[in-house]
Design a protein around this motif. Structure first.
Motif: not given
Ligand code: CA
Length: 269
Positions: A42-44, A86, A88, A141
């Motif tokens: 997950e990049d967030e 995730d 994206m 989400k």
């Molecule tokens: Ca993402």
């Protein structure tokens, strides 16, 4: 007895010092079974941290990767038990990660890594694509942590060989209090107790961690999610209502206040 803790601490070794402290502070939910390893991709940072803290608290060993390339390297070097992925992501996205993981498994005749995909709201085509590529399940989400936990546990149960460790009990008990996760019913002795959804979730959290002091911020994050910025009076009201329901038959108090910290499920003699 310490192996689980040591392992969790080792898993976050490359992470920040803060995360190691966090691992040590939160005791695993159950002792005696090895910690399942979850790789969260997950990049967030907010979501990654929210998921990571919750899973650590539940006794999982957790690694976080912020992009697909790092995730693929981590899976190759130390395959996790479950992948929370995730879609994206910068660079190699979640679809491509799934495609490559499944291709490698087919080529090497390895068993399939359970994959839970995180998708954006209303992105129905994404879900279909993810499942077609070989993801096992998806979660839309924003999600409540308990939804993610239930799905991660379900994936682990499905992938576990029989006799290889404990599926969590469907009925949680503490003294004369019982909570059935399947039928979502609660009772104390012979008395049936009706609770709201959030009261039920709050009580389930206490029952999963008996005799353990649960700090206010943790309770609020777990019950209201990542983006809850209200003051903790809301939590006090919920606990007061829950106590009223649990003590309506004149039974002794089970949820105790720990001043300045939070609450604990504990019998007071
Ligand atoms: Ca993402």
């Amino acid at each position: 007895m310490g192996t689980r803790m040591e392992r969790a601490a080792t898993m976050t070794h490359a992470d920040t010092g803060a995360s190691v402290r966090e691992t040590q502070r939160y005791r695993p939910a159950a002792v005696g079974t090895p910690a399942a390893r979850v790789l969260v991709v997950e990049d967030e940072p907010g979501i990654a941290g929210f998921v990571r803290r919750g899973l650590l608290f539940e006794g999982f060993a957790v690694d976080v990767a912020a992009d697909g390339r790092t995730a693929l390297a981590a899976i190759r070097d130390a395959p996790p038990d479950v992948l929370v992925l995730d879609i994206m992501l910068p660079g190699v996205d979640g679809f491509e990660v799934t495609r490559r993981v499944r291709a490698a498994e087919a080529a090497e005749r390895r068993s399939a890594l359970p994959i839970l995909m995180l998708t954006a709201r209303d992105a129905v085509p994404d879900r279909v694509t993810g499942l077609e590529l070989g993801a096992d399940d998806y979660l839309v989400k924003p999600f409540a942590f308990d939804e993610l936990l239930a799905r991660v546990r379900a994936l682990l149960r499905r992938s576990q060989t029989p006799g290889n460790g404990g599926a969590p009990a469907d009925v949680l008990r503490f003294g004369d209090l019982t909570l059935d996760l399947g039928s979502r019913t609660v009772g104390r002795g012979d008395r049936e107790i009706s609770l709201t959804t959030r009261e039920f979730d709050l009580l389930a959290l206490f029952l999963r961690h008996p005799n353990q002091v649960l700090p206010r911020p943790l309770l609020m994050e777990r019950i209201w999610g990542d983006d809850f910025f209200g003051d903790s009076n809301v939590l006090e009201v919920f606990v007061a209502n829950l106590r009223r329901s649990l003590e309506a038959g004149g039974e002794p108090r089970l949820i105790q206040t720990v001043r300045g910290v939070g609450y604990v499920l504990r019998a007071v003699s």
